[in-house]
Design a protein around this motif. Structure first.
Motif, PDB file in Angstrom:
ATOM      1  N   ARG A 125     -10.520  33.853 115.343  1.00 52.96           N
ATOM      2  CA  ARG A 125      -9.937  34.344 114.105  1.00 52.96           C
ATOM      3  C   ARG A 125      -9.646  33.174 113.152  1.00 52.96           C
ATOM      4  O   ARG A 125      -9.626  33.326 111.940  1.00 52.96           O
ATOM      5  CB  ARG A 125      -8.619  35.047 114.474  1.00 52.96           C
ATOM      6  N   VAL A 126      -9.410  32.014 113.738  1.00 53.92           N
ATOM      7  CA  VAL A 126      -9.086  30.824 112.941  1.00 53.92           C
ATOM      8  C   VAL A 126     -10.024  29.683 113.352  1.00 53.92           C
ATOM      9  O   VAL A 126     -10.245  29.447 114.542  1.00 53.92           O
ATOM     10  CB  VAL A 126      -7.616  30.390 113.167  1.00 53.92           C
ATOM     11  N   ILE A 127     -10.572  29.010 112.346  1.00 55.83           N
ATOM     12  CA  ILE A 127     -11.473  27.883 112.601  1.00 55.83           C
ATOM     13  C   ILE A 127     -10.903  26.655 111.904  1.00 55.83           C
ATOM     14  O   ILE A 127     -10.509  26.728 110.732  1.00 55.83           O
ATOM     15  CB  ILE A 127     -12.894  28.202 112.104  1.00 55.83           C
ATOM     16  N   VAL A 128     -10.853  25.551 112.651  1.00 54.50           N
ATOM     17  CA  VAL A 128     -10.246  24.336 112.117  1.00 54.50           C
ATOM     18  C   VAL A 128     -11.263  23.202 112.118  1.00 54.50           C
ATOM     19  O   VAL A 128     -11.485  22.565 113.151  1.00 54.50           O
ATOM     20  CB  VAL A 128      -9.008  23.934 112.958  1.00 54.50           C
ATOM     21  N   PRO A 129     -11.906  22.948 110.975  1.00 53.20           N
ATOM     22  CA  PRO A 129     -12.792  21.792 110.906  1.00 53.20           C
ATOM     23  C   PRO A 129     -11.967  20.516 110.766  1.00 53.20           C
ATOM     24  O   PRO A 129     -11.087  20.437 109.907  1.00 53.20           O
ATOM     25  CB  PRO A 129     -13.634  22.048 109.644  1.00 53.20           C
ATOM     26  N   LEU A 130     -12.254  19.543 111.645  1.00 51.57           N
ATOM     27  CA  LEU A 130     -11.541  18.261 111.608  1.00 51.57           C
ATOM     28  C   LEU A 130     -12.460  17.237 110.936  1.00 51.57           C
ATOM     29  O   LEU A 130     -13.463  16.831 111.512  1.00 51.57           O
ATOM     30  CB  LEU A 130     -11.215  17.793 113.026  1.00 51.57           C
ATOM     31  N   GLY A 131     -12.134  16.845 109.733  1.00 55.78           N
ATOM     32  CA  GLY A 131     -12.940  15.824 109.058  1.00 55.78           C
ATOM     33  C   GLY A 131     -14.125  16.390 108.304  1.00 55.78           C
ATOM     34  O   GLY A 131     -14.392  17.588 108.322  1.00 55.78           O
ATOM     35  N   ARG A 132     -14.855  15.482 107.638  1.00 59.95           N
ATOM     36  CA  ARG A 132     -15.834  15.941 106.642  1.00 59.95           C
ATOM     37  C   ARG A 132     -17.107  16.537 107.236  1.00 59.95           C
ATOM     38  O   ARG A 132     -17.714  17.414 106.626  1.00 59.95           O
ATOM     39  CB  ARG A 132     -16.164  14.810 105.659  1.00 59.95           C
ATOM     40  N   HIS A 133     -17.531  16.089 108.409  1.00 59.40           N
ATOM     41  CA  HIS A 133     -18.775  16.658 108.961  1.00 59.40           C
ATOM     42  C   HIS A 133     -18.566  18.123 109.352  1.00 59.40           C
ATOM     43  O   HIS A 133     -19.416  18.974 109.088  1.00 59.40           O
ATOM     44  CB  HIS A 133     -19.256  15.842 110.158  1.00 59.40           C
ATOM     45  N   ALA A 134     -17.424  18.389 109.962  1.00 56.93           N
ATOM     46  CA  ALA A 134     -17.127  19.778 110.331  1.00 56.93           C
ATOM     47  C   ALA A 134     -16.880  20.618 109.076  1.00 56.93           C
ATOM     48  O   ALA A 134     -17.255  21.791 109.019  1.00 56.93           O
ATOM     49  CB  ALA A 134     -15.910  19.816 111.262  1.00 56.93           C
ATOM     50  N   LEU A 135     -16.292  19.994 108.052  1.00 56.65           N
ATOM     51  CA  LEU A 135     -16.067  20.714 106.794  1.00 56.65           C
ATOM     52  C   LEU A 135     -17.411  21.142 106.185  1.00 56.65           C
ATOM     53  O   LEU A 135     -17.579  22.276 105.730  1.00 56.65           O
ATOM     54  CB  LEU A 135     -15.303  19.810 105.817  1.00 56.65           C
ATOM     55  N   GLU A 136     -18.383  20.238 106.206  1.00 52.77           N
ATOM     56  CA  GLU A 136     -19.713  20.591 105.671  1.00 52.77           C
ATOM     57  C   GLU A 136     -20.346  21.711 106.493  1.00 52.77           C
ATOM     58  O   GLU A 136     -21.029  22.574 105.949  1.00 52.77           O
ATOM     59  CB  GLU A 136     -20.630  19.364 105.638  1.00 52.77           C
ATOM     60  N   PHE A 137     -20.124  21.683 107.795  1.00 52.47           N
ATOM     61  CA  PHE A 137     -20.677  22.763 108.647  1.00 52.47           C
ATOM     62  C   PHE A 137     -20.110  24.114 108.207  1.00 52.47           C
ATOM     63  O   PHE A 137     -20.866  25.065 108.004  1.00 52.47           O
ATOM     64  CB  PHE A 137     -20.363  22.502 110.130  1.00 52.47           C
ATOM     65  N   VAL A 138     -18.789  24.222 108.067  1.00 57.81           N
ATOM     66  CA  VAL A 138     -18.224  25.536 107.716  1.00 57.81           C
ATOM     67  C   VAL A 138     -18.676  25.959 106.320  1.00 57.81           C
ATOM     68  O   VAL A 138     -18.924  27.128 106.055  1.00 57.81           O
ATOM     69  CB  VAL A 138     -16.682  25.626 107.850  1.00 57.81           C
TER      70      VAL A 138
END
Ligand code: URA
Length: 210
Positions: A125-138
């Motif tokens: 239900r909740v997704i937490v991207p840590l840092g910019r690479h994960a942010l780009e993925f989401v």
């Protein structure tokens, strides 16, 4: 899908990655007797944390966030009253890049589908991207998430977004390793983790701030 079925599907993904000879990181893994790192935690978790790529300790053990960055993460979780039992944790790239360099575009493209499949199995239900690479993925994989903005502008806010399996909230956070060179962010990071704990406890989004 029940817990056993989810666990079996996740285990099958790990086996695929183990045999991923086309990965540019495969030879480096084999030469160093490293392991691929799929992820760890409950397949029924309501929340999934996404890091960048395994470091050395992670590649040696096959477990995510068990080195220095993992210790920082554990401290932030504990301060917010959360533990690893509450979360599933994984990375965008499943093999260690040499000398902890940033993952290359080609590597992210190769490994991202595995992460996408993990999310579709766990359906958090909740997704937490840590840092910019994960942010780009989401940003690439979820609709409704802000198209613009970096971790420093988006962190600590829960954004509603759509996944193929339904509605999610995405709360970007700074990568824990940031604290190795930006100690001044400690308070902001601690506050973000507390907001995340509230989000989980209330089952309500913190909501984008004005
Ligand atoms: N940093 C990451 O992004 N992931 C890990 O698993 C360890 C360190």
């Amino acid at each position: 899908m029940n817990e056993e079925e989810r666990a079996a599907q996740l285990a099958a993904i790990l086996e695929e990655i183990r045999g991923l000879t086309e990965s540019p990181l495969y030879d480096y893994r084999t030469l160093n007797h490293y392991n691929p790192v799929l992820g760890e935690g409950s397949p029924m978790a309501e929340i999934v944390f996404i890091g960048e790529a395994p470091g050395e300790v992670e590649a040696k053990t096959g477990r995510p966030f068990v080195g220095p960055a993992g210790r920082v993460l554990d401290g932030l979780l504990a301060d917010a009253g959360l533990t690893r039992d509450d979360i599933y944790i994984t990375n965008v790239v499943k093999d260690r890049p040499p000398d902890n360099r940033d993952p290359r575009v080609k590597e992210v493209r190769l490994y991202a589908p595995f992460l996408w499949r993990q999310l579709a199995i766990i359906q958090p239900r909740v997704i937490v991207p840590l840092g910019r690479h994960a942010l780009e993925f989401v940003r690439k994989h979820f609709t409704g998430f802000p198209a613009e903005g970096s971790v420093s502008t988006l962190h600590g806010t829960a954004y509603p977004a759509e996944a193929s399996y339904g509605r999610v909230f995405i709360m970007p956070l700074y990568h824990p390793a940031v604290l190795f060179y930006r100690e001044d962010l400690k308070e902001a990071m601690a506050t973000d983790f507390r907001l995340l704990a509230e989000l989980l406890a209330n089952r309500q989004p913190a909501g984008p701030s004005a």
